[in-house]
Design a protein around this motif. Structure first.
Motif, PDB file in Angstrom:
ATOM      1  N   GLU B  15     -15.857  15.803  -6.317  1.00 57.02           N
ATOM      2  CA  GLU B  15     -17.203  15.050  -5.633  1.00 57.02           C
ATOM      3  C   GLU B  15     -17.305  15.063  -4.224  1.00 57.02           C
ATOM      4  O   GLU B  15     -16.024  14.749  -3.742  1.00 57.02           O
ATOM      5  N   ILE B  16     -18.251  15.371  -3.680  1.00 60.01           N
ATOM      6  CA  ILE B  16     -18.140  15.640  -2.210  1.00 60.01           C
ATOM      7  C   ILE B  16     -18.756  14.489  -1.401  1.00 60.01           C
ATOM      8  O   ILE B  16     -18.320  13.948  -0.542  1.00 60.01           O
ATOM      9  N   LEU B  17     -19.848  13.876  -2.138  1.00 58.91           N
ATOM     10  CA  LEU B  17     -20.424  12.708  -1.642  1.00 58.91           C
ATOM     11  C   LEU B  17     -20.357  11.599  -2.685  1.00 58.91           C
ATOM     12  O   LEU B  17     -20.682  12.140  -3.775  1.00 58.91           O
ATOM     13  N   GLY B  37     -14.935  18.590   6.616  1.00 57.04           N
ATOM     14  CA  GLY B  37     -14.723  18.399   5.194  1.00 57.04           C
ATOM     15  C   GLY B  37     -15.309  16.953   4.860  1.00 57.04           C
ATOM     16  O   GLY B  37     -15.135  16.700   3.703  1.00 57.04           O
ATOM     17  N   SER B  38     -15.736  15.980   5.685  1.00 53.38           N
ATOM     18  CA  SER B  38     -16.185  14.803   5.364  1.00 53.38           C
ATOM     19  C   SER B  38     -17.394  14.670   4.579  1.00 53.38           C
ATOM     20  O   SER B  38     -17.790  13.974   3.865  1.00 53.38           O
ATOM     21  N   GLY B  39     -18.082  15.860   4.494  1.00 54.71           N
ATOM     22  CA  GLY B  39     -19.422  15.859   3.817  1.00 54.71           C
ATOM     23  C   GLY B  39     -20.585  15.796   4.684  1.00 54.71           C
ATOM     24  O   GLY B  39     -21.671  15.869   4.049  1.00 54.71           O
ATOM     25  N   LYS B  40     -20.857  16.158   6.056  1.00 56.57           N
ATOM     26  CA  LYS B  40     -21.917  16.074   6.704  1.00 56.57           C
ATOM     27  C   LYS B  40     -23.016  17.032   6.380  1.00 56.57           C
ATOM     28  O   LYS B  40     -24.149  16.899   6.170  1.00 56.57           O
ATOM     29  N   THR B  41     -22.470  18.313   6.237  1.00 57.33           N
ATOM     30  CA  THR B  41     -23.226  19.491   5.936  1.00 57.33           C
ATOM     31  C   THR B  41     -24.045  19.425   4.257  1.00 57.33           C
ATOM     32  O   THR B  41     -25.021  19.548   4.367  1.00 57.33           O
ATOM     33  N   THR B  42     -22.951  18.937   3.475  1.00 55.62           N
ATOM     34  CA  THR B  42     -23.469  18.763   2.136  1.00 55.62           C
ATOM     35  C   THR B  42     -24.728  17.650   2.181  1.00 55.62           C
ATOM     36  O   THR B  42     -25.695  17.784   1.512  1.00 55.62           O
ATOM     37  N   SER B  76     -29.326  24.977  10.696  1.00 61.82           N
ATOM     38  CA  SER B  76     -27.997  24.765   9.725  1.00 61.82           C
ATOM     39  C   SER B  76     -26.806  25.235  10.502  1.00 61.82           C
ATOM     40  O   SER B  76     -26.839  25.762  11.641  1.00 61.82           O
ATOM     41  N   GLN B  77     -25.539  24.748  10.075  1.00 65.26           N
ATOM     42  CA  GLN B  77     -24.384  24.779  10.797  1.00 65.26           C
ATOM     43  C   GLN B  77     -24.152  26.288  11.092  1.00 65.26           C
ATOM     44  O   GLN B  77     -23.521  26.519  12.262  1.00 65.26           O
ATOM     45  N   ASP B  78     -24.465  27.334  10.320  1.00 67.40           N
ATOM     46  CA  ASP B  78     -24.211  28.695  10.507  1.00 67.40           C
ATOM     47  C   ASP B  78     -25.659  29.422  10.522  1.00 67.40           C
ATOM     48  O   ASP B  78     -25.910  30.164   9.553  1.00 67.40           O
TER      49      ASP B  78
HETATM   50  N1  LIG Z   1     -18.968  25.042  -3.370  1.00 72.78           N
HETATM   51  C1  LIG Z   1     -17.849  24.218  -3.312  1.00 72.78           C
HETATM   52  N2  LIG Z   1     -16.993  24.047  -4.010  1.00 72.78           N
HETATM   53  C2  LIG Z   1     -16.151  23.119  -3.955  1.00 72.78           C
HETATM   54  N3  LIG Z   1     -15.852  22.384  -2.477  1.00 72.78           N
HETATM   55  C3  LIG Z   1     -16.859  22.821  -1.756  1.00 72.78           C
HETATM   56  C4  LIG Z   1     -17.842  23.468  -1.872  1.00 72.78           C
HETATM   57  N4  LIG Z   1     -18.616  23.684  -0.881  1.00 72.78           N
HETATM   58  C5  LIG Z   1     -18.160  22.559   0.085  1.00 72.78           C
HETATM   59  N5  LIG Z   1     -16.843  22.238  -0.659  1.00 72.78           N
HETATM   60  C6  LIG Z   1     -16.131  21.107   0.086  1.00 72.78           C
HETATM   61  O1  LIG Z   1     -16.876  20.010   0.259  1.00 72.78           O
HETATM   62  C7  LIG Z   1     -16.469  19.139   1.473  1.00 72.78           C
HETATM   63  C8  LIG Z   1     -17.413  18.790   2.478  1.00 72.78           C
HETATM   64  O2  LIG Z   1     -17.961  19.987   3.124  1.00 72.78           O
HETATM   65  P1  LIG Z   1     -18.955  19.931   4.184  1.00 72.78           P
HETATM   66  O3  LIG Z   1     -19.487  21.300   4.677  1.00 72.78           O
HETATM   67  O4  LIG Z   1     -20.201  18.992   3.431  1.00 72.78           O
HETATM   68  O5  LIG Z   1     -18.234  19.174   5.159  1.00 72.78           O
HETATM   69  P2  LIG Z   1     -18.392  18.869   7.052  1.00 72.78           P
HETATM   70  O6  LIG Z   1     -18.453  17.423   7.225  1.00 72.78           O
HETATM   71  O7  LIG Z   1     -19.862  19.601   7.107  1.00 72.78           O
HETATM   72  O8  LIG Z   1     -17.540  19.893   7.588  1.00 72.78           O
HETATM   73  P3  LIG Z   1     -17.584  20.420   9.159  1.00 72.78           P
HETATM   74  O9  LIG Z   1     -17.042  19.577  10.018  1.00 72.78           O
HETATM   75  O10 LIG Z   1     -16.227  21.292   8.997  1.00 72.78           O
HETATM   76  O11 LIG Z   1     -18.805  21.247   9.098  1.00 72.78           O
HETATM   77  C9  LIG Z   1     -15.400  20.169   2.045  1.00 72.78           C
HETATM   78  O12 LIG Z   1     -14.154  19.549   1.712  1.00 72.78           O
HETATM   79  C10 LIG Z   1     -15.515  21.537   1.379  1.00 72.78           C
HETATM   80  O13 LIG Z   1     -14.301  22.133   1.166  1.00 72.78           O
END
Ligand SMILES: Nc1ncnc2c1ncn2[C@@H]1O[C@H](COP(=O)(O)OP(=O)(O)OP(=O)(O)O)[C@@H](O)[C@H]1O
Ligand SMILES: [Mg+2]
Lengths: 295, 225
Positions: B15-17, B37-42, B76-78
């Motif tokens: 569960e990411i968000l 990894g807190s979930g911003k990009t997601t 996008s981030q990348d």
């Molecule tokens: N396909 C996937 N399967 C499992 N976990 C994933 C997948 N994609 C991302 N994650 C996990 O989801 C979490 C959130 O990822 P996200 O990219 O949203 O973080 P973020 O806040 O953007 O981080 P950053 O500051 O590094 O950009 C991370 O812990 C990552 O490991």
């Protein structure tokens, strides 16, 4: 640019058709169909290259090098064994497209190319074995299938193949802006109303129809799909509304030329046309790889 | 308005968000702050319609896949276009060209280069330019300052504030808290897929300390030493 290429294509078509002193039977029933198929095949391969490279975001992708064409030829050959070539073609094409989509999400671009090398090696060997099972003396036929030979076909077949090829071309042209945006980025494309997955499936699907047709008619032809789009991008631009038509024309001209050499150099015998296109393009292929070394 | 209610996103078994709620209005810049990894990009991908989600997302009343995502312009981030595209070609895909933005981001000098040959920061600037030159009510930027040098970060802040004045709604993900503080009107602090704080500048320092264990002023001091 487009107009120059169209003129060149027409001119060469006429030259290759009326070369020597043929009678009207040869022109109408043999050379026109054969030149047309060669042109469409080269053009179709180049279109596939454009689409694969964009959709998979991999500048070296194309059906031949990714093993898609080889796999489809294998499907075709297995079909031939049971006298159901069409079913073999259809099944292997669908499987090939789905695997490319599946694998591309899970493997980095370079690894995909290596998987392609593996699939190709397997498919070609299997095709050679299957052909020998079919007919122990068919080695020549099977080998030429793995290099690419333009066949003489009926005017009807030419008509249908032209229709399908042009249809695919126009459908791709309608999607050219979507392809542009996809080459910028998935997330960026979404905000323009592009659905990345749908776009991938549709455009790969369309080009794979061409791959299936030309694999069954001509066989495996390398390098045109890979090199031609890069030549066009290098000389002209990377925007799809020009890359698609220019690649189609350039690919067509190159393969029609290869086929012309193929049937004149050691006349009255023949060399597979794929030999000449590879002879011309493989050095350019190395050039393309060199140019893209930083990407 | 971008409205997100109780958003949950799962990837694989993870569960990411976990129930994120937040809003972005027009004429404001909301900054999404959180650790790696807190979930911003997601969250950004979900708003763009690229993730399966539970909960609700509306952009001016439309769900992302039903036209909502077409109301946002995204970086996008990348940001990594195919290498053979030229910068001028990418700019050609934008809705309009704004000479001011081109100049501020120093893109003129890059126009004839292929993206594959750009440095990280140069590519980032191209991506920012692409996101800013589209006619959408909302602009979402994922880590816009990544790879940028300090002079471009300052120019970026000015450009973004101008967009806010023009009435755009901005959502910016970053973990650069100095940049965040300067560009944002409101701040959403994420941790481990949940919103920890939503605050204006008054609660900013407190929230930073809670989330990162360091506050903005010590950050400034560290950089000045
Ligand atoms: N396909 C996937 N399967 C499992 N976990 C994933 C997948 N994609 C991302 N994650 C996990 O989801 C979490 C959130 O990822 P996200 O990219 O949203 O973080 P973020 O806040 O953007 O981080 P950053 O500051 O590094 O950009 C991370 O812990 C990552 O490991
Ligand atoms: Mg991120």
């Amino acid at each position: 640019m487009i107009i120059i290429l169209i003129l060149l294509a027409v001119l060469l078509f006429l030259l290759f058709t009326f070369y020597g002193n043929p009678n009207s039977y040869i022109v109408e029933n043999l050379r026109i169909p054969r030149n047309t198929i060669a042109f469409l095949c080269g053009g179709g391969l180049a279109l596939s290259g454009v689409v694969y490279q964009t959709v998979l975001k991999n500048p070296l992708a194309e059906p031949y090098i990714l093993g898609v064409a080889g796999f489809i030829l294998l499907g075709y050959t297995i079909g031939k064994l049971f006298k159901v070539e069409e079913i073999g073609l259809a099944i292997s094409s669908v499987v090939a497209v789905l695997s490319v989509l599946y694998i591309s999400k899970r493997l980095p671009p370079k690894h995909m190319l290596l998987v392609g090398v593996g699939v190709n090696a397997f498919s070609v060997s299997a095709v050679l074995v299957l052909y020998s099972l079919l007919d122990p003396y068919s080695l020549k036929e099977s080998v030429t299938k793995t290099i690419g030979v333009v066949p003489y076909v009926s005017i009807w077949a030419v008509f249908i193949v032209s229709l399908i090829t042009l249809l695919v071309f126009f459908l791709l042209m309608l999607r050219s802006r979507n392809l542009d945006l996809l080459s910028v980025g998935e997330l960026e494309a979404v905000s323009f109303g592009v659905n990345p997955l749908r776009e991938r499936v549709v455009s790969l699907g369309l080009t794979t129809i061409l791959t299936a047709i030309f694999v069954s008619l001509v066989g495996l032809v390398g390098f045109i799909g890979l090199v031609v789009p890069h030549i066009v991008r290098f000389i002209h631009s990377s925007v799809h509304s020009s890359v698609l038509p220019l690649s189609f024309l350039t690919g067509g001209i190159i393969f029609m030329g290869s086929d012309f050499l193929a049937r004149t150099v050691i006349y009255p015998a023949e060399i597979p046309a794929g030999v000449f296109s590879s002879l011309m393009l493989s050095p350019l292929f190395i050039g393309v790889v060199w140019r893209l070394r930083h990407d | 308005m971008i409205e997100v209610y109780n958003l949950c996103v799962k990837k694989g078994n993870k569960e990411i968000l976990k129930g994120v709620s937040m809003e972005v209005d027009k004429s404001e810049a909301v900054v999404l702050i959180g650790e790696n990894g807190s979930g911003k990009t997601t969250l950004i991908r979900a708003i763009s319609g690229l993730e399966d989600y539970k909960g609700e997302i509306y952009i001016d009343g439309f769900e992302p896949e039903k036209g909502g995502s077409e109301k946002i312009s995204v970086l996008s981030q990348d940001f990594n276009p195919v290498g053979y595209l030229k910068v001028s070609e990418i700019m050609g895909f934008c809705d309009f060209i704004d000479e001011e933005i081109i100049k501020e981001l120093g893109l003129n000098a890059l126009f004839n280069s292929r993206v594959g040959n750009l440095s990280g920061g140069e590519r980032r600037r191209v991506g920012i330019g692409f996101a800013l030159m589209n006619d959408r009510p909302y602009i979402i930027l994922d880590e816009p300052t990544a790879n940028l040098d300090i002079s471009y970060i300052n120019r970026l802040i000015n450009l973004l504030r101008r967009k806010v004045e023009e009435g755009k709604g901005l959502l910016i993900a970053t973990h650069d808290i100095l940049f965040a503080r300067e560009v944002g009107d409101r701040f959403v602090f994420l941790r481990d897929g949940k919103v920890l704080y939503t605050t204006n500048e008054e609660g900013f320092n407190y929230a930073c300390t809670k989330v990162f264990g360091t506050n903005m002023y010590t950050e400034v001091m560290k950089r000045c030493v």
